[in-house]
Design an enzyme around this catalytic site. Structure first.
Site, PDB file in Angstrom:
ATOM      1  N   CYS A   1       0.807  -1.232   0.000  1.00 53.95           N
ATOM      2  CA  CYS A   1       0.000   0.000   0.000  1.00 53.95           C
ATOM      3  C   CYS A   1       0.840   1.283   0.000  1.00 53.95           C
ATOM      4  O   CYS A   1       0.594   2.198  -0.797  1.00 53.95           O
ATOM      5  CB  CYS A   1      -0.953  -0.006   1.183  1.00 53.95           C
TER       6      CYS A   1
ATOM      7  N   HIS B   1      -2.829   6.693   4.739  1.00 52.88           N
ATOM      8  CA  HIS B   1      -1.406   6.850   5.064  1.00 52.88           C
ATOM      9  C   HIS B   1      -0.892   8.194   4.544  1.00 52.88           C
ATOM     10  O   HIS B   1      -1.350   8.688   3.518  1.00 52.88           O
ATOM     11  CB  HIS B   1      -0.568   5.768   4.380  1.00 52.88           C
TER      12      HIS B   1
END
Ligand code: A2P
Length: 347
Positions: free
Chosen positions: A130, A243
């Protein structure tokens, strides 16, 4: 329009699995049938898709019969355990785990960057890590114009990266602290609420954790730049979802900030978000639930004439996982790339 396909989601009850369901619905994916698979713990439960309840089945030997595409997000050991069965059943697995990413036979795909690499595959296509996807999609448009020589990245990774249960754990820990109690850690190794710690993936001999080495090795593979210099420090922060990353890029020659902004503003999968007057730049709450990776604070590195600094936020569950996997599936369907090569893959 492409012929509708039969899809199975392996890990349908997880954080990424539920997002996959939502994306198949909202993107008008050319779907014929849909199977939902998870562990025996979830067998018999139901999930809603297009207003209808679909039963979740425990995965077994026959689960992949008549399936064209398996979207797998149930961890590396589950992907490894079922890869052979999936490929022998004639399906293509788009695998969200790290199990096959660095296998030279297996394409590692970010559709905005290297779609053509998905044309030949052994029945498995890997979805990158990711944090790597989020960084790659943000910086590749710059790399395409002027090659990057070195990347120094620090990440601020949310609990969602460790799955749905880790997200719940941060909420429970936060409540415990507000109630004056000690926070308990069961899924993550240490309390994350009101705290942070270096990424909890296993450490390698070099002192980097596996998450950091994924950023190094996977970026090189996606960019097809085996010698690209990359160093990363990955940190878990008490954010539920999305994130953030501070990225320092070194080019061969100076790269103007104005040009970098213009490129980011006009590239697919990214969105420029900066308001210098208000000191407003991408935040995880802006990125949550969004498809695009948000990029801002593009500025000259004052320590290096050829350097640029960037700040990005991206939804780890969406572009960092589920969305990228669905985009890969859409690519395979659109280009008629579902057939696998003859060379057998060691799994
Ligand atoms: P289950 O909900 O039955 O445990 P997350 O990353 O959010 O923790 O989700 C992991 C997903 O992978 C869940 O859907 C989980 O199912 C599934 N899963 C975990 N272990 C297995 C397994 N051995 N076989 C199939 N699915 C699994």
């Amino acid at each position: 329009m492409s012929k509708p396909v039969n899809v199975a989601i392996l890990g349908a009850t997880g954080a990424v699995g539920t997002e996959l369901l939502e994306l198949l619905e909202s993107r008008n994916f050319p779907l014929n049938t849909l199977k939902l698979l998870a562990s025996p713990r979830s067998a018999g439960t139901t999930l809603t898709f297009q207003g209808q309840s679909i039963k979740v089945d425990a995965v077994d030997d026959k689960a992949f019969n008549d399936v064209d595409i398996v979207l797998a997000s149930a961890g590396g050991s589950t992907s490894k355990a079922w890869a052979k069965t999936i490929v022998e059943s004639g399906a293509v697995m788009v695998d969200n785990s790290s199990a096959f990413r660095m296998n030279p036979e297996v394409p590692l795909i970010v559709p905005e960057i290297n779609p053509e690499a998905a044309a030949k595959h052994p029945g498995i296509i890997a979805n990158p890590n990711c944090t790597t996807i989020l960084m790659a999609v943000a910086i590749y448009p710059l790399h395409r114009v002027q090659p990057i020589e070195r990347i120094v990245v620090s990440t601020y990774q949310s609990a969602s990266g460790a799955g749905a249960r880790a997200m719940q754990e941060v909420k429970t820990q936060s409540q415990a602290i507000l109630d004056g109690k000690d926070p308990q850690a069961e899924i993550l190794p240490y309390p994350l609420a009101f705290n942070l710690f270096p990424h909890n993936s296993p450490l390698t001999d070099m002192g980097y954790c596996e998450e950091e080495m994924k950023m190094v090795n996977e970026t090189r593979k996606i960019f097809n730049e085996p010698d690209l210099k990359v160093t990363a420090t990955c940190v878990r922060v008490p954010v539920l979802r999305a994130h953030s990353e501070a990225i320092n890029l070194e080019f061969k020659q100076p790269f103007s900030v104005a040009q970098a902004r213009e490129i980011i503003a006009n590239s697919p999968g990214v969105q420029l978000l900066e308001d210098w007057q208000k000191n407003y730049f991408p935040m995880p709450i802006d990125a949550s639930g969004k498809d695009d990776v948000l990029v801002g604070r593009i500025r000259q590195d004052i320590s290096h004439a050829n350097g640029l600094e960037l700040w990005i936020c991206g939804d780890q569950i969406r572009k960092g996982a589920a969305l990228n996997a669905v985009q890969i599936a859409e690519l395979l369907i659109e280009k008629s790339w579902l057939n696998k090569t003859d060379s057998p893959l060691e799994v």
